[in-house]
Design an enzyme around this catalytic site. Sequence first.
Site, PDB file in Angstrom:
ATOM      1  N   HIS A 368       0.814  -1.202   0.000  1.00 56.17           N
ATOM      2  CA  HIS A 368       0.000   0.000   0.000  1.00 56.17           C
ATOM      3  C   HIS A 368       0.853   1.260   0.000  1.00 56.17           C
ATOM      4  O   HIS A 368       0.590   2.220  -0.721  1.00 56.17           O
ATOM      5  CB  HIS A 368      -0.881  -0.036   1.247  1.00 56.17           C
ATOM      6  CG  HIS A 368      -2.137   0.699   1.047  1.00 56.17           C
ATOM      7  ND1 HIS A 368      -2.417   1.843   1.720  1.00 56.17           N
ATOM      8  CD2 HIS A 368      -3.159   0.466   0.211  1.00 56.17           C
ATOM      9  CE1 HIS A 368      -3.591   2.275   1.327  1.00 56.17           C
ATOM     10  NE2 HIS A 368      -4.066   1.458   0.411  1.00 56.17           N
ATOM     11  N   ARG A 475      -9.607   5.112  -2.580  1.00 54.69           N
ATOM     12  CA  ARG A 475      -9.243   4.225  -1.459  1.00 54.69           C
ATOM     13  C   ARG A 475      -9.609   4.937  -0.160  1.00 54.69           C
ATOM     14  O   ARG A 475      -8.805   5.702   0.392  1.00 54.69           O
ATOM     15  CB  ARG A 475      -7.748   3.911  -1.485  1.00 54.69           C
ATOM     16  CG  ARG A 475      -7.314   2.979  -2.605  1.00 54.69           C
ATOM     17  CD  ARG A 475      -5.844   2.593  -2.446  1.00 54.69           C
ATOM     18  NE  ARG A 475      -5.461   1.456  -3.246  1.00 54.69           N
ATOM     19  CZ  ARG A 475      -4.889   1.543  -4.456  1.00 54.69           C
ATOM     20  NH1 ARG A 475      -4.641   2.718  -4.992  1.00 54.69           N
ATOM     21  NH2 ARG A 475      -4.567   0.455  -5.109  1.00 54.69           N
ATOM     22  N   ASP A 634      -4.437  -7.662  -5.663  1.00 54.19           N
ATOM     23  CA  ASP A 634      -4.779  -8.795  -4.803  1.00 54.19           C
ATOM     24  C   ASP A 634      -5.106 -10.033  -5.609  1.00 54.19           C
ATOM     25  O   ASP A 634      -4.752 -11.141  -5.205  1.00 54.19           O
ATOM     26  CB  ASP A 634      -5.955  -8.420  -3.888  1.00 54.19           C
ATOM     27  CG  ASP A 634      -5.459  -7.662  -2.671  1.00 54.19           C
ATOM     28  OD1 ASP A 634      -4.504  -8.136  -2.045  1.00 54.19           O
ATOM     29  OD2 ASP A 634      -6.013  -6.591  -2.365  1.00 54.19           O
ATOM     30  N   ARG A 644       2.036 -10.305  -1.881  1.00 51.30           N
ATOM     31  CA  ARG A 644       2.414  -9.108  -2.628  1.00 51.30           C
ATOM     32  C   ARG A 644       3.412  -8.237  -1.862  1.00 51.30           C
ATOM     33  O   ARG A 644       3.966  -7.283  -2.410  1.00 51.30           O
ATOM     34  CB  ARG A 644       1.167  -8.308  -3.046  1.00 51.30           C
ATOM     35  CG  ARG A 644       0.422  -7.655  -1.911  1.00 51.30           C
ATOM     36  CD  ARG A 644      -0.941  -7.130  -2.352  1.00 51.30           C
ATOM     37  NE  ARG A 644      -1.003  -5.677  -2.437  1.00 51.30           N
ATOM     38  CZ  ARG A 644      -2.121  -4.976  -2.564  1.00 51.30           C
ATOM     39  NH1 ARG A 644      -3.293  -5.590  -2.671  1.00 51.30           N
ATOM     40  NH2 ARG A 644      -2.106  -3.675  -2.625  1.00 51.30           N
ATOM     41  N   CYS A 681      -8.581  -1.629 -11.597  1.00 51.39           N
ATOM     42  CA  CYS A 681      -7.982  -0.512 -10.859  1.00 51.39           C
ATOM     43  C   CYS A 681      -6.685  -0.916 -10.156  1.00 51.39           C
ATOM     44  O   CYS A 681      -6.126  -0.138  -9.394  1.00 51.39           O
ATOM     45  CB  CYS A 681      -8.971   0.067  -9.867  1.00 51.39           C
ATOM     46  SG  CYS A 681      -9.612  -1.157  -8.725  1.00 51.39           S
TER      47      CYS A 681
HETATM   48  C1  PEP Z   1      -6.070  -4.264  -5.857  1.00 48.28           C
HETATM   49  O1  PEP Z   1      -6.021  -5.183  -5.031  1.00 48.28           O
HETATM   50  O2  PEP Z   1      -5.721  -4.365  -7.048  1.00 48.28           O
HETATM   51  C2  PEP Z   1      -6.554  -2.943  -5.448  1.00 48.28           C
HETATM   52  C3  PEP Z   1      -6.754  -1.988  -6.314  1.00 48.28           C
HETATM   53  O3  PEP Z   1      -6.710  -2.759  -4.120  1.00 48.28           O
HETATM   54  P1  PEP Z   1      -5.514  -2.410  -3.107  1.00 48.28           P
HETATM   55  O4  PEP Z   1      -4.249  -2.311  -3.874  1.00 48.28           O
HETATM   56  O5  PEP Z   1      -5.890  -1.144  -2.423  1.00 48.28           O
HETATM   57  O6  PEP Z   1      -5.561  -3.605  -2.208  1.00 48.28           O
HETATM   58 MG    MG Z   2      -6.973  -4.952  -3.097  1.00 43.04          MG
END
Ligand code: PEP
Ligand code: MG
Length: 765
Positions: A368, A475, A634, A644, A681
């Site tokens: 993040h 977010r 994810d 990740r 996204c």
């Molecule tokens: C994702 O998981 O691709 C996503 C956009 O959410 P985040 O990166 O905030 O977990």
């Molecule tokens: Mg995510």
Amino acid sequence: MANTMQLETLRRIVQEVDASPSLHEALDVMVDQVAQAMNVEVCSIYLLDERNHRYILMASHGLRPESVGNVSLDISEGLVGLVGQREEIVNLENASKHERFIYLPETGEEIYNSFLGVPVMYRRKVMGVLVIQNKESHDFSEAAESFLVTLCAQLSGAIAHAHAAGNIEIFRKSTSGPSYQLYQGVAGADGIALGRAVILYPAADLSAIPDREAEDISEELVLLNNAVAAVRGDIKNLDAKMQDSLMSEERALFSVFLRMLDDTALPAEISTMIRDGHWAQGAVRRVIEKHVNIFAQMEDDYLRERVSDLKDLGRRILAYLQTADTSHKEITEDTILIGEEISTAALVEMPIHNISAIVTTEGAANSHMVIVARALGIPTVVGVTELPIHTLDDAEIIVDAYQGRVFLHPPRRLRTRYKEIKKEEEQIAKDLKQYETKSAITPDGHTLPLFVNTGLMIDVVRGVQRGAKGVGLYRSEIPFMLRERFPGEEEQRLIYRQQLSHFANKPVVMRTLDIGADKDLPYFSIDEENSALGWRGIRFTLDHPEIFSSQIRAMLKASIGLNNLHILLPMVTSVSELEEVLYLLDRDLAAVQEEEQVKINKPKIGIMIEVPSVLYQINEFAELVDFFSVGSNDLIQYLLAVDRNNPRVASVYSHFHPAIIRALTRLIQECHKFDKPVSICGEMAGNPLTAILLMAMGFNTLSMSSSNILRVRKAICHVPLSDAKRLLDEALVIDNPLIIKSMLEHYFRTHGLADMVKSTRVVSV
Ligand code: PEP
Ligand code: MG
């Protein structure tokens, strides 16, 4: 050796090596201990000097001492070279009869017949070779092989660390290699930066305290005395408080603590270290670490268990020192922020305009914090596991976040080259400006609306400036991270209103609170063993309907008169979760309309496709939602079963993996069968190479960090949809992520888009 003995011996050797102050001492300890534990006449370690392509004899028990540091072999020479080339064990009864045997007279090894060589591997690379030898001809046993393999695996990290820190060159005084040090990590947010290191270390985390010179020794001594006195007072109070509830033996720990804090004990050692020039916090860390290492090696279980008490004591002293510490390094211009792990919350609290790059020893490219850094345009390298963080304070550093490289003490030649690259970068950014006002339309007329991912206000401002057609992912956890408690409904309404009104007449997709895993709130930490599979996203909010409802109500109120709110639900796994949300939503909508006495349009509702289970339930979900949005960050983590945030497996995590490309291609067809729009996204949407594939798959929109919009728009404006479809068809029959990637790069390079391909800005050193 019996198994338990082996384990015990392994543990002891690893601890002793870890406790050694330098690589040389560590290797000396290692060869002596191995020779003794395995009862062999010779144990030697050769490390690979990559710059000179030679194995250097770094330490030996049994060979002539004068050969250590002086004997070396070409990378392909001798039995040592053979172990390195094969990357496997070589176990020989009579070494001198082997065709690869080379006689090195300086070592005196001609009298040794049996030979067992084990490669020291770190992250798939050979770092060196450990050898044991005996005069008698015999094969070494399988137990001996596995003992050495285990030992080498455990010690490879420490060796890699020393290796990276240039210790091999220091050892070989004759080597005239470059004086800078290069550390490899994982590329996070693109860019180049030159600056000075400021270490960010979490409060009261002893292990993270950097070495720093004391500015004023007597002041540091006063700070230490005050801190020690305060801790003594605390312990006495604790002892008194516990008198009724603990037996005297159980309170014995307090007297142990007090003895350790006696002026002649730990404080005396810490003071000596301060007098040697260390600042108080660093001196505490060093002294505690030293004792922890000694205790950890003790055979006596009781004493070994005192390690945690020692650490506790260290943390207590540190906490007082940190409260009194006013010397926090300032984040001035061209700061390169360095930490083990830097949270999103810690980052956004900083004077961001002064941070020219971020480097962390932990973490991976899609954490993040990295996503936020990318949005802020701060070059970031993560997972630089070997970085000697304690020694970096104020060091001069170059960060090449394209290649995930960090140069410590770079020479002028390197600085000049990187300054040139930075200039080129600025030029590319200038050229991209013309795409601010263009639409993303391919040369053959296909339009693909580009949306922006937001969280901070700066994303909104940049998104508007770069012509985003709306917000594809807000977010909402980011404003939650910036506070000291859950924000109230009105507080949230104001924040959401800002987002919605900046994009009035355009869709704004607001995701409900997505905390858990690496998205911790400073005031609500969720401590779980397996947090990526744990209590996160919708799982958390459904268990806390009061938090969920206050957010939904705030969003609904914020949308009054604007009507551009879309709601997106994170981490949905099952239809029942969605049904619960829809129930809460209807209830909150009715309540807010009643309270506000206005008609509020029901927002469009979508779910994130992040959990693989959703891929198989599109038909059921499609009946209940208005749209889908793929969270590829994810989804990749779960489809490829790769954390990740874990740098060790960063190379397994790939946007180009055939399984990902195939899964997404089928998914789009499925969503479109039910006439539902689908966006993406995750970070995959912001990479021009993958964006082209996503366009070919048929994604209705792409949503990305504002820092990627112009690059992706340029790529779309140059690549006809027909070419993109052909590239996708090719990618769908390739089984290797790297080949898919290079196929796309080749297309970009040969179609006037070379500047979109990162590696064109690679500097070789
Ligand atoms: C994702 O998981 O691709 C996503 C956009 O959410 P985040 O990166 O905030 O977990
Ligand atoms: Mg995510």
